[in-house]
Write a protein that holds these residues in place. Structure first.
Motif, PDB file in Angstrom:
ATOM      1  N   HIS A 295       0.811  -1.214   0.000  1.00  0.00           N
ATOM      2  CA  HIS A 295       0.000   0.000   0.000  1.00  0.00           C
ATOM      3  C   HIS A 295       0.849   1.270   0.000  1.00  0.00           C
ATOM      4  O   HIS A 295       0.725   2.146   0.873  1.00  0.00           O
ATOM      5  CB  HIS A 295      -0.991   0.029   1.171  1.00  0.00           C
ATOM      6  CG  HIS A 295      -2.270   0.765   0.846  1.00  0.00           C
ATOM      7  ND1 HIS A 295      -2.333   2.131   0.786  1.00  0.00           N
ATOM      8  CD2 HIS A 295      -3.500   0.324   0.511  1.00  0.00           C
ATOM      9  CE1 HIS A 295      -3.567   2.488   0.476  1.00  0.00           C
ATOM     10  NE2 HIS A 295      -4.298   1.412   0.293  1.00  0.00           N
ATOM     11  N   LEU A 296       1.689   1.388  -1.027  1.00  0.00           N
ATOM     12  CA  LEU A 296       2.491   2.607  -1.219  1.00  0.00           C
ATOM     13  C   LEU A 296       1.875   3.478  -2.299  1.00  0.00           C
ATOM     14  O   LEU A 296       1.244   2.975  -3.229  1.00  0.00           O
ATOM     15  CB  LEU A 296       3.900   2.231  -1.690  1.00  0.00           C
ATOM     16  CG  LEU A 296       4.798   1.435  -0.758  1.00  0.00           C
ATOM     17  CD1 LEU A 296       6.150   1.201  -1.429  1.00  0.00           C
ATOM     18  CD2 LEU A 296       4.974   2.183   0.558  1.00  0.00           C
TER      19      LEU A 296
ATOM     20  N   ARG B 225      12.725   0.831  -8.879  1.00  0.00           N
ATOM     21  CA  ARG B 225      12.913  -0.521  -8.343  1.00  0.00           C
ATOM     22  C   ARG B 225      11.765  -0.919  -7.416  1.00  0.00           C
ATOM     23  O   ARG B 225      11.234  -2.024  -7.502  1.00  0.00           O
ATOM     24  CB  ARG B 225      14.246  -0.605  -7.589  1.00  0.00           C
ATOM     25  CG  ARG B 225      14.910  -1.961  -7.742  1.00  0.00           C
ATOM     26  CD  ARG B 225      16.115  -2.099  -6.865  1.00  0.00           C
ATOM     27  NE  ARG B 225      15.684  -2.375  -5.491  1.00  0.00           N
ATOM     28  CZ  ARG B 225      16.456  -2.304  -4.427  1.00  0.00           C
ATOM     29  NH1 ARG B 225      17.695  -1.934  -4.537  1.00  0.00           N
ATOM     30  NH2 ARG B 225      15.997  -2.584  -3.225  1.00  0.00           N
ATOM     31  N   VAL B 226      11.376   0.001  -6.554  1.00  0.00           N
ATOM     32  CA  VAL B 226      10.255  -0.291  -5.640  1.00  0.00           C
ATOM     33  C   VAL B 226       8.966  -0.480  -6.428  1.00  0.00           C
ATOM     34  O   VAL B 226       8.173  -1.396  -6.170  1.00  0.00           O
ATOM     35  CB  VAL B 226      10.119   0.828  -4.585  1.00  0.00           C
ATOM     36  CG1 VAL B 226       8.823   0.675  -3.795  1.00  0.00           C
ATOM     37  CG2 VAL B 226      11.320   0.828  -3.651  1.00  0.00           C
ATOM     38  N   LEU B 227       8.752   0.370  -7.412  1.00  0.00           N
ATOM     39  CA  LEU B 227       7.558   0.250  -8.254  1.00  0.00           C
ATOM     40  C   LEU B 227       7.512  -1.135  -8.898  1.00  0.00           C
ATOM     41  O   LEU B 227       6.477  -1.818  -8.865  1.00  0.00           O
ATOM     42  CB  LEU B 227       7.593   1.346  -9.334  1.00  0.00           C
ATOM     43  CG  LEU B 227       6.536   1.250 -10.442  1.00  0.00           C
ATOM     44  CD1 LEU B 227       5.126   1.354  -9.882  1.00  0.00           C
ATOM     45  CD2 LEU B 227       6.767   2.364 -11.492  1.00  0.00           C
TER      46      LEU B 227
ATOM     47  N   ASP C 217       2.294   2.257 -16.905  1.00  0.00           N
ATOM     48  CA  ASP C 217       3.159   1.477 -17.799  1.00  0.00           C
ATOM     49  C   ASP C 217       3.736   0.253 -17.096  1.00  0.00           C
ATOM     50  O   ASP C 217       3.800  -0.834 -17.663  1.00  0.00           O
ATOM     51  CB  ASP C 217       4.343   2.363 -18.220  1.00  0.00           C
ATOM     52  CG  ASP C 217       4.348   2.557 -19.702  1.00  0.00           C
ATOM     53  OD1 ASP C 217       3.236   2.543 -20.279  1.00  0.00           O
ATOM     54  OD2 ASP C 217       5.452   2.703 -20.270  1.00  0.00           O
ATOM     55  N   ALA C 218       4.172   0.443 -15.854  1.00  0.00           N
ATOM     56  CA  ALA C 218       4.733  -0.676 -15.081  1.00  0.00           C
ATOM     57  C   ALA C 218       3.682  -1.759 -14.870  1.00  0.00           C
ATOM     58  O   ALA C 218       3.976  -2.957 -14.934  1.00  0.00           O
ATOM     59  CB  ALA C 218       5.255  -0.171 -13.736  1.00  0.00           C
ATOM     60  N   VAL C 219       2.442  -1.340 -14.624  1.00  0.00           N
ATOM     61  CA  VAL C 219       1.359  -2.302 -14.403  1.00  0.00           C
ATOM     62  C   VAL C 219       1.060  -3.060 -15.700  1.00  0.00           C
ATOM     63  O   VAL C 219       0.908  -4.288 -15.712  1.00  0.00           O
ATOM     64  CB  VAL C 219       0.107  -1.576 -13.862  1.00  0.00           C
ATOM     65  CG1 VAL C 219      -1.099  -2.503 -13.820  1.00  0.00           C
ATOM     66  CG2 VAL C 219       0.387  -1.002 -12.471  1.00  0.00           C
TER      67      VAL C 219
END
Ligand SMILES: [Zn+2]
Length: 267
Positions: free
Chosen positions: A165-166, A174-176, A211-213
């Protein structure tokens, strides 16, 4: 008031008298645009500083309101599959964010009585934990592995809300990547099927996050308001539904959904 009604309501209202049941043959030719409702916790807990809790009695009345209008609540996966066939009319996507244990103990029985399904967005980085990301307010337990499996066994869609939950718009690359990809892999390991859906924590996204998703292999993602241009199914807007949403407010929200970009666009 009108602009505010799609956001979190501030005060409760008395219940209006129930509307008359639909008359056979009176359905308008053009069915209303599909929309997605956003819930969080379902509980009798009255300490609710973020307006994320509905009582089971209120949820039951809201689902009854849908049923009286010939609407059926379904998971987002089912809604999008129906939309792909041009058959989404009469469906309402039901989503429950954060994966509270009360989804299984309290919301599920209400949903099943109506024959409705829903999508629950869980946090595989906090299995069996609690909503520690909220600075104040009541601590609420989150689903563990067994809870997630029982939601799936009851016909519900389980999808990802990230790991912990960020606000992903503020996360490093990297965290994403970890929040989006690892949550999908961990969930797939728990329930044994591909995870199709993602839900942005706090409803916050930008082009990088969307985009990452998309690259992680999800097929859709839920937001709150409309996302950046061209987000398509990776920023599905939703309408907040809370304890104050009586039949009158729900009807107004349903009608305003298209005006405020909260209705689902046709495929
Ligand atoms: Zn959340």
């Amino acid at each position: 008031m009108v602009a505010d009604i799609l956001a979190a309501p501030r005060a409760d209202e008395p219940d209006p008298p129930p509307p008359p049941p639909p008359v056979a043959g009176s359905r308008p030719k053009r069915r209303p645009a599909a929309w997605v409702a956003m819930y969080h916790s379902v509980s009798d807990c009255r300490d609710d500083p973020y307006n994320v809790t509905v009582t089971p009695a209120r949820l039951d009345r809201q689902l009854a309101w849908m049923a009286r209008r010939g609407l059926r609540g379904v998971s987002v996966r089912e809604l999008l599959a129906a939309r792909a066939r041009g058959a989404e009319g009469g469906l309402v996507g039901l989503t429950f964010d954060d994966g509270y244990t009360d989804f299984v103990t309290t919301a599920l029985p209400v949903l099943r009585r109506r024959g409705f399904t829903a999508t629950v967005f869980v946090l595989p980085g906090r299995l069996g934990g609690e909503n520690a990301w909220e600075p104040t307010g009541p601590r609420k337990p989150l689903l563990d592995v067994d809870g997630i499996r029982s939601a799936v066994a009851a016909g519900m869609e389980v999808a990802s809300h990230g790991l912990t939950h960020l606000d992903l718009t503020r996360a490093t690359d990297r965290v994403l990547h970890t929040e989006v990809n690892d949550s999908r892999h961990r969930l797939a390991g728990i329930i044994g099927v591909g995870i199709e859906g993602f839900c942005y924590p706090y409803g916050r996204l930008d082009e990088r996050v969307a985009d990452a998703v998309r690259r992680a292999g999800y097929r859709y993602a839920c937001a709150i308001g409309p996302g950046p241009a061209g987000s398509g199914d990776f920023a599905l807007p939703r309408i907040h539904v809370g304890e104050a949403d009586t039949a009158v407010r729900l009807e107004l929200k349903r009608r305003l959904a298209r005006c405020y970009g909260r209705a689902l666009e046709a495929a």
